[in-house]
Motif scaffolding. Structure first.
Motif, PDB file in Angstrom:
ATOM      1  N   GLU A  51      -6.238   4.957   9.453  1.00 21.50           N
ATOM      2  CA  GLU A  51      -7.400   4.548   9.753  1.00 21.50           C
ATOM      3  C   GLU A  51      -7.969   4.114   8.470  1.00 21.50           C
ATOM      4  N   LEU A  52      -7.741   4.741   7.472  1.00 18.59           N
ATOM      5  CA  LEU A  52      -8.339   4.506   5.933  1.00 18.59           C
ATOM      6  C   LEU A  52      -7.895   2.813   5.554  1.00 18.59           C
ATOM      7  N   ILE A  53      -6.640   2.721   5.916  1.00 18.57           N
ATOM      8  CA  ILE A  53      -6.016   1.309   5.768  1.00 18.57           C
ATOM      9  C   ILE A  53      -6.805   0.344   6.327  1.00 18.57           C
ATOM     10  N   ALA A  54      -7.018   0.625   7.707  1.00 17.82           N
ATOM     11  CA  ALA A  54      -7.898  -0.257   8.656  1.00 17.82           C
ATOM     12  C   ALA A  54      -9.177  -0.581   7.998  1.00 17.82           C
TER      13      ALA A  54
ATOM     14  N   VAL B 100       0.959  -1.091  -0.002  1.00 15.71           N
ATOM     15  CA  VAL B 100      -0.065  -0.014   0.032  1.00 15.71           C
ATOM     16  C   VAL B 100       0.721   1.212   0.141  1.00 15.71           C
ATOM     17  N   TYR B 101       0.815   2.036  -0.997  1.00 16.42           N
ATOM     18  CA  TYR B 101       1.527   3.358  -1.113  1.00 16.42           C
ATOM     19  C   TYR B 101       0.672   4.456  -0.643  1.00 16.42           C
ATOM     20  N   LYS B 102       1.260   5.104   0.555  1.00 19.98           N
ATOM     21  CA  LYS B 102       0.597   6.284   1.040  1.00 19.98           C
ATOM     22  C   LYS B 102       1.016   7.537  -0.032  1.00 19.98           C
TER      23      LYS B 102
ATOM     24  N   LYS C 169      -3.096   0.667  -3.675  1.00 15.18           N
ATOM     25  CA  LYS C 169      -2.710  -0.699  -3.369  1.00 15.18           C
ATOM     26  C   LYS C 169      -2.483  -1.538  -4.465  1.00 15.18           C
ATOM     27  N   VAL C 170      -1.379  -2.343  -4.487  1.00 15.23           N
ATOM     28  CA  VAL C 170      -0.610  -3.002  -5.582  1.00 15.23           C
ATOM     29  C   VAL C 170      -1.523  -4.277  -5.661  1.00 15.23           C
ATOM     30  N   SER C 171      -2.124  -4.476  -6.961  1.00 15.98           N
ATOM     31  CA  SER C 171      -2.817  -5.996  -7.225  1.00 15.98           C
ATOM     32  C   SER C 171      -1.899  -6.771  -7.773  1.00 15.98           C
ATOM     33  N   ARG C 172      -0.971  -6.486  -8.625  1.00 13.72           N
ATOM     34  CA  ARG C 172      -0.127  -7.526  -9.102  1.00 13.72           C
ATOM     35  C   ARG C 172       1.055  -6.795  -9.940  1.00 13.72           C
ATOM     36  N   VAL C 173       2.023  -7.498 -10.155  1.00 13.70           N
ATOM     37  CA  VAL C 173       3.420  -6.877 -10.720  1.00 13.70           C
ATOM     38  C   VAL C 173       3.626  -7.768 -11.857  1.00 13.70           C
ATOM     39  N   ASN C 174       3.480  -7.004 -13.174  1.00 17.39           N
ATOM     40  CA  ASN C 174       3.559  -7.499 -14.286  1.00 17.39           C
ATOM     41  C   ASN C 174       5.022  -7.054 -15.138  1.00 17.39           C
ATOM     42  N   GLY C 175       6.046  -7.853 -14.729  1.00 21.14           N
ATOM     43  CA  GLY C 175       7.309  -7.232 -15.239  1.00 21.14           C
ATOM     44  C   GLY C 175       7.657  -5.892 -14.851  1.00 21.14           C
ATOM     45  N   ASP C 176       7.869  -5.045 -15.740  1.00 22.88           N
ATOM     46  CA  ASP C 176       8.042  -3.432 -15.237  1.00 22.88           C
ATOM     47  C   ASP C 176       7.025  -2.645 -14.698  1.00 22.88           C
ATOM     48  N   THR C 177       5.678  -3.048 -14.933  1.00 22.98           N
ATOM     49  CA  THR C 177       4.524  -2.444 -14.593  1.00 22.98           C
ATOM     50  C   THR C 177       3.808  -3.029 -13.320  1.00 22.98           C
ATOM     51  N   ILE C 178       3.183  -2.011 -12.556  1.00 23.62           N
ATOM     52  CA  ILE C 178       2.424  -2.525 -11.318  1.00 23.62           C
ATOM     53  C   ILE C 178       1.139  -2.284 -11.638  1.00 23.62           C
TER      54      ILE C 178
ATOM     55  N   ASP D 185     -10.143  -3.531   2.041  1.00 19.66           N
ATOM     56  CA  ASP D 185     -10.257  -3.416   0.541  1.00 19.66           C
ATOM     57  C   ASP D 185     -11.517  -2.733   0.118  1.00 19.66           C
ATOM     58  N   SER D 186     -12.560  -2.567   1.014  1.00 15.87           N
ATOM     59  CA  SER D 186     -13.758  -2.226   0.380  1.00 15.87           C
ATOM     60  C   SER D 186     -13.818  -0.508   0.091  1.00 15.87           C
ATOM     61  N   THR D 187     -12.795   0.053   0.560  1.00 11.95           N
ATOM     62  CA  THR D 187     -12.721   1.373   0.300  1.00 11.95           C
ATOM     63  C   THR D 187     -11.728   1.911  -1.071  1.00 11.95           C
ATOM     64  N   TYR D 188     -11.488   0.957  -1.838  1.00 13.38           N
ATOM     65  CA  TYR D 188     -10.796   0.925  -3.032  1.00 13.38           C
ATOM     66  C   TYR D 188     -11.770   0.688  -4.190  1.00 13.38           C
ATOM     67  N   SER D 189     -11.331   1.493  -5.137  1.00 12.08           N
ATOM     68  CA  SER D 189     -12.019   1.467  -6.529  1.00 12.08           C
ATOM     69  C   SER D 189     -11.896  -0.106  -7.087  1.00 12.08           C
ATOM     70  N   THR D 190     -12.812  -0.557  -7.831  1.00 15.78           N
ATOM     71  CA  THR D 190     -13.070  -1.862  -8.389  1.00 15.78           C
ATOM     72  C   THR D 190     -12.151  -1.913  -9.711  1.00 15.78           C
ATOM     73  N   GLU D 191     -11.908  -0.703 -10.353  1.00 17.81           N
ATOM     74  CA  GLU D 191     -10.959  -0.718 -11.443  1.00 17.81           C
ATOM     75  C   GLU D 191      -9.531  -0.559 -11.055  1.00 17.81           C
ATOM     76  N   SER D 192      -8.893  -1.280 -11.759  1.00 13.98           N
ATOM     77  CA  SER D 192      -7.297  -0.943 -11.540  1.00 13.98           C
ATOM     78  C   SER D 192      -6.767  -0.338 -12.631  1.00 13.98           C
ATOM     79  N   TYR D 193      -5.542   0.071 -12.563  1.00 15.43           N
ATOM     80  CA  TYR D 193      -4.893   0.784 -13.751  1.00 15.43           C
ATOM     81  C   TYR D 193      -3.417   0.452 -13.474  1.00 15.43           C
ATOM     82  N   PRO D 194      -2.754   0.659 -14.652  1.00 15.16           N
ATOM     83  CA  PRO D 194      -1.144   0.390 -14.471  1.00 15.16           C
ATOM     84  C   PRO D 194      -0.164   1.561 -14.167  1.00 15.16           C
ATOM     85  N   ILE D 195       0.904   1.427 -13.648  1.00 11.50           N
ATOM     86  CA  ILE D 195       1.895   2.517 -13.526  1.00 11.50           C
ATOM     87  C   ILE D 195       3.193   1.702 -13.773  1.00 11.50           C
ATOM     88  N   LEU D 196       4.234   2.116 -14.445  1.00 11.19           N
ATOM     89  CA  LEU D 196       5.530   1.785 -14.624  1.00 11.19           C
ATOM     90  C   LEU D 196       6.395   1.838 -13.142  1.00 11.19           C
TER      91      LEU D 196
END
Length: 203
Positions: free
Chosen positions: A167-170, A127-129, A141-150, A173-184
């Motif tokens: 408190e937000l971390i506690a 989890v990145y703050k 929050k990292v869902s998975r890592v694909n090579g050079d992409t997170i 997962d219900s507080t996260y979006s259901t759609e993910s996106y990639p970051i290098l």
């Protein structure tokens, strides 16, 4: 609520030569020294001056802080004052503060070193703050890592203070979006170097 105040402790009582100005008795004077100090939660923190009381053992007349002491007695009085030292325990509070500051510095250094490792080797569940462009704070929050992409999920909420993210971390997962996106990975490293990522929490 911070409880603080002043107290005093007895340092010494010594006989001093001279004559009592009240009753005229010779060599009947006793000088007592008291160290004043500030305490916080009853812990001595730092000195706050001294008080000297000279009393005649014959007539019990008292003089505070050398008032109207005759020359012979004044010389002895000044000699005792000169050689008195403040007890080290008076600085207990200062020492505790110094230890806490050092501990905080060490812990912050360790956290920063761990974050550098986590950023270079991301893993699922990290989890990145993050600090937003608007100066608020949120989570990735990292869902998975694909090579050079997170692949990350963005949290749906923001906080005005970084400490609120715990408190937000506690809340899970219900507080996260259901759609993910990639970051290098390189972009994550740059975000960390720019302080846009302020901490990494590894489960």
């Amino acid at each position: 609520m911070i409880i603080f105040g002043t107290k005093s402790t007895h340092l010494t009582t010594q006989n001093i030569s001279g004559q009592c100005k009240n009753c005229g008795t010779s060599n009947s004077l006793q000088l007592s020294a008291f160290q004043k100090y500030v305490h916080v939660f009853w812990i001595p923190t730092f000195p706050a001056g001294r008080e000297y009381v000279t009393q005649c053992s014959h007539c019990r007349n008292e003089l505070v802080n050398g008032g109207e002491i005759r020359f012979a007695s004044k010389t002895a009085y000044d000699e005792i004052k000169y050689h008195l030292k403040t007890p080290l325990w008076i600085y207990t509070g200062v020492a505790l503060i110094a230890v806490l500051v050092m501990y905080s510095i060490i812990e912050e250094y360790k956290k920063d070193e761990n974050n550098k490792v986590f950023i270079q080797s991301p893993t699922k569940g990290d989890v990145y703050k993050v600090k937003t462009e608007e100066g608020q704070y949120s989570l990735l929050k990292v869902s998975r890592v694909n090579g050079d992409t997170i692949i990350v999920f963005q949290n749906n909420y923001v906080a005005t203070q970084a400490r609120s993210l715990t408190e937000l971390i506690a809340q899970g997962d219900s507080t996260y979006s259901t759609e993910s996106y990639p970051i290098l990975k390189d972009d994550i490293v740059k975000m960390f170097e720019k302080k846009d990522i302020i901490d990494v929490v590894r489960e």
